[in-house]
Scaffold this motif. Structure first.
Motif: not given
Length: 623
Positions: A169-170, A180-186, A288-293
């Protein structure tokens, strides 16, 4: 309920006792041709003979170290003895006393380089004998491939060792030009050490070492694994599969020309022992939102009380550029579309570094511990040199030469101490890459830079029998590997064998010729005294082996005595060899000396591949 305190990578960690319980129903294939056996350590020795337990090449430097804890040496000669027949096959003088070192009051170098016959032997001085070892041209065969096991075990995303996925989920962006809550595939890449943080700083350097090992020594690697790390041939050497795994993650961390990220997660990770596929840490926005990048801003960062001292982006940008450019050069004849993407990203990463000179240090939240990298021109030099090798654009050659003159010697060399990862990478590959692609006078200058660094360490090492001139800071083994690589690169490019014995002493140190008589690589050699109880959830919870993992290594006793939360889990079987100088514990409670690291292990892949290549099927002389 009483809690236990430990520290991962310098960060305070609270461990709830229930987390120490294992799950006996979970079974993983742990077979290993190098798997270590239980090794008996002498409890109250008066003396010891230390050897390279992996063995020696017939034509190479061969030295054991004899140490006395009290009394005097009772023989002026030492003997090399056939381990099968117990017949003496070689005899030489013990030589001069190098004096006190660590637990020993007197130390001697026992040189048997003149003996070249293959076989199994041990060294005897007076009544003391060493462990047995072999002399053989194939002593390094398969070692680099074996070390790759640890890299596969450290994979994030799909983990072939666990045959399960983790951290899929990162992640969500922090410090970026988006909410800040914007998700990327990392997802993907490798976990940094025994925790589950992921850093471009170490991962890009590791990727470069793996790709360079494939480029420089392609014939030593085999193909026994698929691209996803599972067993089975795919027509690609395993080393290149692992290098591509690193490249694919790095592309996610530099997803567009004006975006660059530096790390995934932070020290909130240090919340107890667990396997990566059972990671339950919530970083504040729900699991579920993964970890900070972490987006690179070029300014200090830290989401909690503590901030790093970042001044720019070039330290990370240069590492991106070098890994991408080398990858592009390798894949140009294999996958032109992939090579083209890597080439474009190498150039955009280098420009990012030009626009933001300075260092991008890693960030923490709960504690003041982070990778305190203070240099960046070495990264930009390597990046420029790799791009020039890729496209022959002389503008990058000009950049590389300019940066090479700004940091001729990696600053830790010759120093007594340094902060954690202050001068990283621990050797400058840029001088070597640049010297291969420039004129004679420029090559001569670059080799002089290498020689100056080596000479600084030599001046600190020549006075002790172990030829040890590397400071006992955290990850001292990583420094040892890097320094041995620099010695190798200098020797092979210059033809100067002045430091050959120093180079070999570093290699020997890693495989048992040290005061503790300890090989620092899990499971290698099979018959040797290698780490049994490393600081890792894999071993602490389930007893899973960490095949090929290079542990941190000894630290100054003063550092160890001032660390918080150290709780050795068993009796110190090396107590007789600890000293006021340095300590090492084969104990999972010692996070400072017995935790394996991904980047140090990747560097070791290059060093072992160089060794195997040098002697593969030929027995060519090292000098």
């Amino acid at each position: 309920m009483k809690k236990a305190l430990l520290i991962f990578a310098g960060t305070l960690l609270i461990i709830v006792p229930q987390l120490l319980a294992g799950n006996s129903s979970e079974v993983i294939n742990a077979s290993s041709p190098f798997k270590s056996k239980q090794y008996t350590v002498e409890n109250n020795p008066n003396s010891a003979i230390r050897v390279n337990q992996l063995g020696y090449s017939p034509a190479g430097v061969k030295v054991a170290v004899f140490g006395l804890k009290s009394g005097n040496i009772n023989s002026q000669d030492f003997e090399l003895v056939d381990a099968a027949t117990h017949q003496v096959v070689y005899k030489n003088q013990v030589g001069a006393d190098f004096g006190k070192y660590g637990p020993f009051v007197a130390t001697y170098r026992l040189n048997f380089s003149a003996f070249k016959s293959p076989g199994n032997y041990y060294v005897k001085a007076g009544s003391k004998v060493s462990s047995s070892f072999k002399i053989s041209n194939d002593v390094y065969k398969g070692t680099a491939d074996f070390v790759l096991r640890y890299l596969r075990q450290q994979r994030s995303g799909f983990n072939p060792y666990l045959k399960d996925s983790c951290h899929t989920k990162d992640g969500y962006v922090v410090y970026g030009p988006v909410p800040t809550i914007t998700r990327i595939d990392a997802s993907g890449g490798w976990h940094d050490a025994s925790d589950y943080l992921q850093y471009v700083t170490t991962s890009a350097n590791a990727t470069y070492h793996l790709l360079a090992a494939y480029r420089d020594f392609p014939t030593v690697f085999t193909d026994h694994h698929q691209a996803n790390g599972l067993e089975g041939s795919n027509g690609v050497p395993d080393i290149l599969d692992e290098g591509k795994w690193g490249l694919q993650w790095l592309l996610k961390m530099h997803p567009r020309e004006d975006w660059m990220f530096n790390q995934i997660a932070d020290d909130r990770d240090h919340a107890g022992l667990r396997l990566p596929n059972k990671d339950s840490v919530d970083y504040g926005y729900g699991k579920a939102n993964g970890r900070p990048v972490y987006f690179i801003t070029g300014k200090p960062q830290g989401l909690g009380k503590y901030s790093n001292r970042s001044t720019g982006a070039a330290s990370t940008a240069g590492k991106f550029a070098s890994a991408f450019a080398l990858g592009a050069s390798i894949y140009d004849s294999k996958d032109q579309a992939f090579a083209g993407l890597l080439a474009n990203r190498s150039i955009s990463a280098f420009k990012y570094g030009l626009d933001k000179p300075g260092v991008a240090q890693t960030a923490s939240t709960l504690s003041p511990y982070f990778y305190e990298e203070d240099n960046w021109v070495d990264d930009m030099e390597l990046g420029a040199a790799a791009i020039f090798a890729m496209n022959q654009d002389k503008a990058y050659l000009k950049h590389a030469l300019k940066y090479s003159r700004k940091e001729k010697v990696t600053p830790w060399m010759g120093a007594d101490t340094a902060r954690h990862y202050q001068w990283y990478p621990f050797h400058n590959f840029g001088h070597y890459e640049l010297a291969k692609n420039t004129g004679a006078s420029q090559k001569s200058a670059l080799l002089k830079y290498y020689k100056e660094g080596i000479d600084r360490v030599w001046k600190k090492s020549a006075g002790n029998a172990f030829y040890r001139g590397i400071p006992f800071i955290w990850c001292s083994n990583n420094l040892t590997v890097s320094f041995a690589i620099q010695c190798y690169l200098y020797r092979t490019m210059s033809g100067d064998n002045t430091y050959l014995e120093l180079e070999q002493a570093c290699f020997d140190w890693l495989f048992g010729c040290n005061p503790w008589g300890k090989s620092m690589v899990y499971g290698m050699p099979e018959h040797g005294d290698t780490p049994q109880d490393p600081h890792s959830s894999f071993t602490m919870l389930y007893g899973y082996p960490l095949d090929g993992g290079l542990v941190d290594g000894p630290v100054y006793t003063g550092i160890f005595n001032n660390l918080r939360g150290i709780n050795l889990r068993g009796a110190d079987k090396y107590a007789a060899y600890q000293s006021d100088l340095a300590v090492y514990h084969d104990d999972s409670g010692d996070y400072s000396t017995n935790e394996p690291t991904m980047d140090g292990t990747a560097s070791l892949v290059y060093l072992l591949a160089a060794r195997e290549n040098e002697f593969k099927n030929t027995g060519k002389k090292e000098n």
